[in-house]
Design an enzyme around this catalytic site. Structure first.
Site, PDB file in Angstrom:
ATOM      1  N   MET A  24       0.881  -1.216  -0.109  1.00  0.00           N
ATOM      2  CA  MET A  24      -0.137  -0.116   0.192  1.00  0.00           C
ATOM      3  C   MET A  24       0.811   1.364  -0.073  1.00  0.00           C
ATOM      4  O   MET A  24       0.603   2.189  -0.726  1.00  0.00           O
ATOM      5  CB  MET A  24      -0.890  -0.069   1.104  1.00  0.00           C
ATOM      6  CG  MET A  24      -1.930  -1.205   1.223  1.00  0.00           C
ATOM      7  SD  MET A  24      -2.892  -1.179  -0.348  1.00  0.00           S
ATOM      8  CE  MET A  24      -3.903   0.282  -0.174  1.00  0.00           C
ATOM      9  N   VAL A  99       2.220   0.948   7.761  1.00  0.00           N
ATOM     10  CA  VAL A  99       2.783  -0.438   8.092  1.00  0.00           C
ATOM     11  C   VAL A  99       2.166  -1.409   8.473  1.00  0.00           C
ATOM     12  O   VAL A  99       0.835  -1.231   8.322  1.00  0.00           O
ATOM     13  CB  VAL A  99       3.602   0.142   9.634  1.00  0.00           C
ATOM     14  CG1 VAL A  99       4.616   1.409   9.378  1.00  0.00           C
ATOM     15  CG2 VAL A  99       2.700   0.364  10.930  1.00  0.00           C
ATOM     16  N   GLU A 101      -0.457  -4.393   9.617  1.00  0.00           N
ATOM     17  CA  GLU A 101      -1.837  -4.445  10.482  1.00  0.00           C
ATOM     18  C   GLU A 101      -1.793  -4.961  11.877  1.00  0.00           C
ATOM     19  O   GLU A 101      -2.348  -6.029  12.065  1.00  0.00           O
ATOM     20  CB  GLU A 101      -2.935  -5.005   9.534  1.00  0.00           C
ATOM     21  CG  GLU A 101      -4.615  -4.623  10.167  1.00  0.00           C
ATOM     22  CD  GLU A 101      -4.887  -3.328   9.976  1.00  0.00           C
ATOM     23  OE1 GLU A 101      -4.158  -2.187   9.574  1.00  0.00           O
ATOM     24  OE2 GLU A 101      -6.055  -2.978  10.087  1.00  0.00           O
ATOM     25  N   LYS A 106       1.515  -0.367  14.991  1.00  0.00           N
ATOM     26  CA  LYS A 106       0.651   0.957  14.505  1.00  0.00           C
ATOM     27  C   LYS A 106       0.851   1.975  15.408  1.00  0.00           C
ATOM     28  O   LYS A 106       1.239   3.108  15.339  1.00  0.00           O
ATOM     29  CB  LYS A 106      -0.561   0.707  14.044  1.00  0.00           C
ATOM     30  CG  LYS A 106      -0.700  -0.035  12.718  1.00  0.00           C
ATOM     31  CD  LYS A 106      -1.878   0.532  12.079  1.00  0.00           C
ATOM     32  CE  LYS A 106      -2.077  -0.282  10.541  1.00  0.00           C
ATOM     33  NZ  LYS A 106      -1.317   0.338   9.541  1.00  0.00           N
ATOM     34  N   SER A 128      -6.882  -0.975   7.646  1.00  0.00           N
ATOM     35  CA  SER A 128      -8.107  -1.625   7.057  1.00  0.00           C
ATOM     36  C   SER A 128      -9.031  -1.979   8.102  1.00  0.00           C
ATOM     37  O   SER A 128     -10.147  -2.216   7.942  1.00  0.00           O
ATOM     38  CB  SER A 128      -7.533  -2.890   6.518  1.00  0.00           C
ATOM     39  OG  SER A 128      -6.626  -2.937   5.906  1.00  0.00           O
ATOM     40  N   HIS A 149      -8.186   5.227   4.209  1.00  0.00           N
ATOM     41  CA  HIS A 149      -8.113   3.989   3.722  1.00  0.00           C
ATOM     42  C   HIS A 149      -8.136   3.590   2.444  1.00  0.00           C
ATOM     43  O   HIS A 149      -9.338   3.819   1.611  1.00  0.00           O
ATOM     44  CB  HIS A 149      -9.488   3.182   4.482  1.00  0.00           C
ATOM     45  CG  HIS A 149      -9.322   1.601   4.173  1.00  0.00           C
ATOM     46  ND1 HIS A 149     -10.513   0.891   4.022  1.00  0.00           N
ATOM     47  CD2 HIS A 149      -8.298   0.883   4.128  1.00  0.00           C
ATOM     48  CE1 HIS A 149     -10.215  -0.463   3.718  1.00  0.00           C
ATOM     49  NE2 HIS A 149      -8.896  -0.454   3.793  1.00  0.00           N
ATOM     50  N   ASN A 152      -6.219  -1.445  -2.754  1.00  0.00           N
ATOM     51  CA  ASN A 152      -5.169  -1.692  -3.658  1.00  0.00           C
ATOM     52  C   ASN A 152      -5.392  -2.139  -5.192  1.00  0.00           C
ATOM     53  O   ASN A 152      -6.690  -2.689  -5.293  1.00  0.00           O
ATOM     54  CB  ASN A 152      -4.661  -3.249  -3.012  1.00  0.00           C
ATOM     55  CG  ASN A 152      -3.212  -3.768  -3.562  1.00  0.00           C
ATOM     56  OD1 ASN A 152      -2.690  -2.794  -4.049  1.00  0.00           O
ATOM     57  ND2 ASN A 152      -3.236  -5.057  -3.844  1.00  0.00           N
ATOM     58  N   ASN A 199     -14.823  -2.760   3.111  1.00  0.00           N
ATOM     59  CA  ASN A 199     -14.787  -4.009   3.587  1.00  0.00           C
ATOM     60  C   ASN A 199     -15.840  -4.825   4.055  1.00  0.00           C
ATOM     61  O   ASN A 199     -15.973  -6.101   3.853  1.00  0.00           O
ATOM     62  CB  ASN A 199     -13.485  -4.207   4.558  1.00  0.00           C
ATOM     63  CG  ASN A 199     -12.019  -4.115   3.747  1.00  0.00           C
ATOM     64  OD1 ASN A 199     -12.236  -4.497   2.710  1.00  0.00           O
ATOM     65  ND2 ASN A 199     -11.020  -3.604   4.408  1.00  0.00           N
TER      66      ASN A 199
END
Ligand code: NAD
Length: 331
Positions: A24, A99, A101, A106, A128, A149, A152, A199
């Site tokens: 990402m 970085v 998940e 984080k 995410s 967010h 991809n 999602n």
């Protein structure tokens, strides 16, 4: 493929840092850098940062060579600086954290970049799944922190969910939305909830797709074909609410009633849908559903729908198949 014109350089941020240069972060950095934003690209160490910068240049070179980006994109990407995570945020207006998940990681990275960034900087996370307020607790100025967010591949996917936390200053949300739009993205502000919006919906679709296979209704190939060729065909142009308005909310309610009888509670007719139908708002044919339409707007919408569907059908007909052949075929 046609080359895209470079978008005008946005007024804000004057510079940005992308921390975490994987799947990402590289694409996010590419989006910013090729839009003319001076970018610092960071990995945990400066050495890893330099390697990430090389990967970014190779990626942009590939996109230019394929005619997907104009040649000046390479000059813009060449201006990207490599950095380590601890110092990347110094002096920049915007930091985007990408970085892995892991909550502890984080939090640590966000605390460090927020401490290194100027007080007026905005810090964004590309999480995410974590609630934004769980991450906001790690940063010094939660009013200047929010989720962005991306999807991809980030350099091509237009949609970005912008997720304020409880403390986020609404002016910061507006500024980030304006910036994303200025670099050609299509931001939408959503509240923080499990999976946010995209999602959650994407996984609801995926779970039903798997259930259709497990129940023997269709193979994965057939499910993919049906999704792509039927309602998925509409999705580049319309979301579920506009699609439902054009189909008829009364029809949706009737179909859902049958699904509920066969598949149970998850398919019950939602109260919102029932109240619209009971109020006579059954979509374009009644002048209103989830949206309202004058007679003229309705005609314009349906005409434009036909024009776009015909254009998409023609585009798809000219493209080679992208689904792998069945096992053993064509290998
Ligand atoms: N992959 C996806 O499709 C996708 C989509 C949307 C959001 N996300 C989210 O984006 C984030 C990154 O995902 P990804 O798929 O790019 O992961 P990734 O593993 O490809 O990339 C993460 C990068 O962060 C680097 N990194 C690790 N520790 C670091 C540190 N302390 N400081 C700086 N860099 C460090 C790693 O070396 C790696 O290059 C995650 O939060 C993920 O949930 C991923």
């Amino acid at each position: 493929m046609e080359q895209t014109n470079p978008t005008p350089v946005p007024a804000w941020p004057a510079s940005a840092a992308v921390v975490g240069a994987g799947t990402m972060g590289l694409g996010i950095a590419e989006s910013l850098a090729t839009a003319g934003v001076p970018v610092r690209l960071a990995e945990e160490t400066a050495e890893l940062g330099r390697a990430a910068r090389e990967r970014l240049l190779a990626r942009v070179r590939g996109h230019v060579a394929a005619g997907l980006l104009p040649p000046e994109a390479l000059d813009r990407a060449g201006a990207v600086e490599a950095a380590d995570a601890a110092t990347a945020a110094r002096g920049v207006d915007l930091v985007i954290e990408a970085v892995p998940e892991r909550l502890d990681l984080k939090r640590d990275v966000l605390a460090a970049v927020a401490a290194a960034a100027p007080p007026e900087a905005v810090v964004a996370t590309n999480t995410s799944s974590f609630p934004i307020d769980d991450l906001a607790a790690a940063v010094a100025r939660p009013e200047r922190f929010l989720g962005t967010h991306w999807f991809n591949p980030p350099e091509w996917t237009p949609g970005v969910e912008v997720i304020p936390g409880a403390a986020t200053d609404p002016r910061i949300v507006d500024r980030v939305v304006a910036f994303l739009a200025a670099i050609g993205k299509r931001p939408a502000v959503v509240r923080s909830g499990p999976g946010f919006v995209a999602n959650r919906i994407q996984n609801a679709l995926f779970l039903e797709a798997v259930a259709c296979v497990e129940e023997g209704l269709a193979s994965p190939r057939e499910v993919d074909e049906i999704v792509r060729g039927t309602f998925g065909f509409r999705l580049p142009f319309f979301g579920p609410f506009q699609i439902a308005d054009m189909a008829g909310l009364d029809v949706y309610a009737d179909v859902l009633a049958t699904l509920e009888r066969g598949l149970g509670d998850p398919f019950r007719v939602p109260a919102l849908l029932r109240s619209l139908v009971e109020g006579g708002r059954i979509g374009t044919k009644s002048g209103a559903g989830f949206y309202a339409y004058t007679a003229e707007e309705r005609e314009q919408l349906l005409g434009e729908r036909d024009r776009r569907y015909a254009a998409l059908a023609a585009l798809l007909a000219g493209l080679p198949p992208i689904t792998p052949p069945p096992e053993g075929e064509g290998r």
